[in-house]
Design an enzyme around this catalytic site. Structure first.
Site, PDB file in Angstrom:
ATOM      1  N   PRO A  70       0.847  -1.193   0.287  1.00 58.81           N
ATOM      2  CA  PRO A  70       0.135   0.178   0.050  1.00 58.81           C
ATOM      3  C   PRO A  70       0.600   0.879  -0.020  1.00 58.81           C
ATOM      4  CG  PRO A  70      -1.296  -1.463   1.324  1.00 58.81           C
ATOM      5  CD  PRO A  70       0.633  -2.082   0.963  1.00 58.81           C
ATOM      6  N   GLU A  71       1.792   1.608   0.953  1.00 61.78           N
ATOM      7  CA  GLU A  71       3.225   2.618   0.502  1.00 61.78           C
ATOM      8  C   GLU A  71       4.298   2.029   0.777  1.00 61.78           C
ATOM      9  OE1 GLU A  71      -0.509   4.862   1.867  1.00 61.78           O
ATOM     10  OE2 GLU A  71       0.244   2.791   2.645  1.00 61.78           O
ATOM     11  N   THR A  72       5.728   2.725   0.545  1.00 62.94           N
ATOM     12  CA  THR A  72       6.565   2.610   0.755  1.00 62.94           C
ATOM     13  C   THR A  72       7.068   3.826   1.190  1.00 62.94           C
ATOM     14  OG1 THR A  72       6.762   0.773  -0.875  1.00 62.94           O
ATOM     15  CG2 THR A  72       8.772   1.639  -1.168  1.00 62.94           C
TER      16      THR A  72
END
Length: 300
Positions: free
Chosen positions: A44-46
């Site tokens: 979903p996020e990095t």
């Protein structure tokens, strides 16, 4: 070669919580490189650390499709990764993000890093017209009568804007049938990142699901930024118990995806105004890897 790791936040169980990519040395990566790596990891996020010195780390966050100002679960994942790598031993540390400066606090048990607390940006709120109740309900696949009239339906942010839609109970929450194209259009029209449905499970405990197709995340497993914003919204409207200027709560999210996680929130208040939002969670390492940029671009 760029070293990265994948870390699940808001859980201590591998395969649960919310997965984040973490890159501790991204100083030489271009924006295009960071976006490409985030797309490859498909978390979903990095989060990318561009520099780390004198108690301040400069970071950027990317979904698989775009950059975002802030991400709660990736922040928790980064904090535990730094601590477990011996790069942070609990001294003063803050993240320099596009949403502002985020102070971190490390909680240890028996000398072992156990939980990271982040102080999120000051909460902001916006009214959502009651006339949108039916449209929001339709986008979630429910009847408008299933929306809770005693809890706030509003937009709020502690770094990332969401529209919060209260439901009568967790059974309705579990049975949602989201219409993602419709949610995408609604979030863009309202200028928010997601539609966040929540339901009461106790005086200060809530179940939640968060839908953000416009950010490339159909359903986010466990959302730290929105969890803090929800609790701030509830406290600002007198919906949480407050004792000596403090309130606390718990959010359970991810069960519908088979990846349950828990978000702890502590608030500081002056009167009815929320003056500080602290969100805490655990994290566990899933895997590590190496990545080579395919091409270089212009830094931005």
């Amino acid at each position: 070669m760029i070293a990265y790791c994948e870390v699940s936040a808001f859980t201590d169980t591998p395969g649960h919580g919310n997965r984040a990519g973490v890159v501790l040395d991204a100083a030489h990566l271009t924006r295009q490189d960071m976006q490409a790596l985030a797309a490859m990891l498909d978390a979903p996020e990095t989060v990318f650390v561009l520099g780390h010195a004198d108690g301040l780390a400069r970071v950027r966050y990317f979904t698989p499709t775009q950059e975002v100002d802030f991400c709660g679960h990736a922040t928790v994942a980064l904090g535990l990764t730094l601590a477990q790598a011996g790069l942070w031993r609990g001294e003063a540390l803050a993240l320099d993000t596009l949403a502002g400066r985020i102070p971190l606090r490390l909680e240890c048990r028996a000398g072992v890093p156990w939980r990271v607390w982040m102080q999120q940006p000051a909460p902001q709120y916006r009214v959502v017209p009651p006339t949108l109740r039916g449209e929001l309900a339709d986008s979630l696949g429910i009847d408008a009568r299933m929306i809770h009239r005693g809890l706030p339906m509003a937009a709020a942010s502690t770094g990332l804007w969401s529209v919060f839609v209260p439901l009568l109970d967790a059974l309705i929450l579990d049975g949602l049938e989201p219409d993602f194209p419709r949610i995408h259009a609604l979030t863009e029209a309202l200028g928010v990142g997601s539609i966040y449905a929540y339901a009461p499970m106790g005086v200060n405990r809530f179940a939640a699901r968060d839908f953000a197709p416009a950010l490339g995340i159909p359903e986010d497993p466990v959302t730290g930024s929105s969890g803090g914003a929800l609790m701030a919204l509830l406290a600002s409207q007198g919906r949480l118990p407050v004792r000596q200027g403090r309130a606390c709560g718990m959010i359970y999210q991810g069960h519908a995806l088979g990846t349950p996680g828990e978000i702890e929130v502590e608030l500081e208040l002056t009167g009815e105004k929320v003056t500080a939002v602290h969100v805490g969670g655990q994290a566990t390492l899933e895997r590590e890897g190496q990545w080579t940029p395919r091409r270089s671009g212009v830094r931005s």
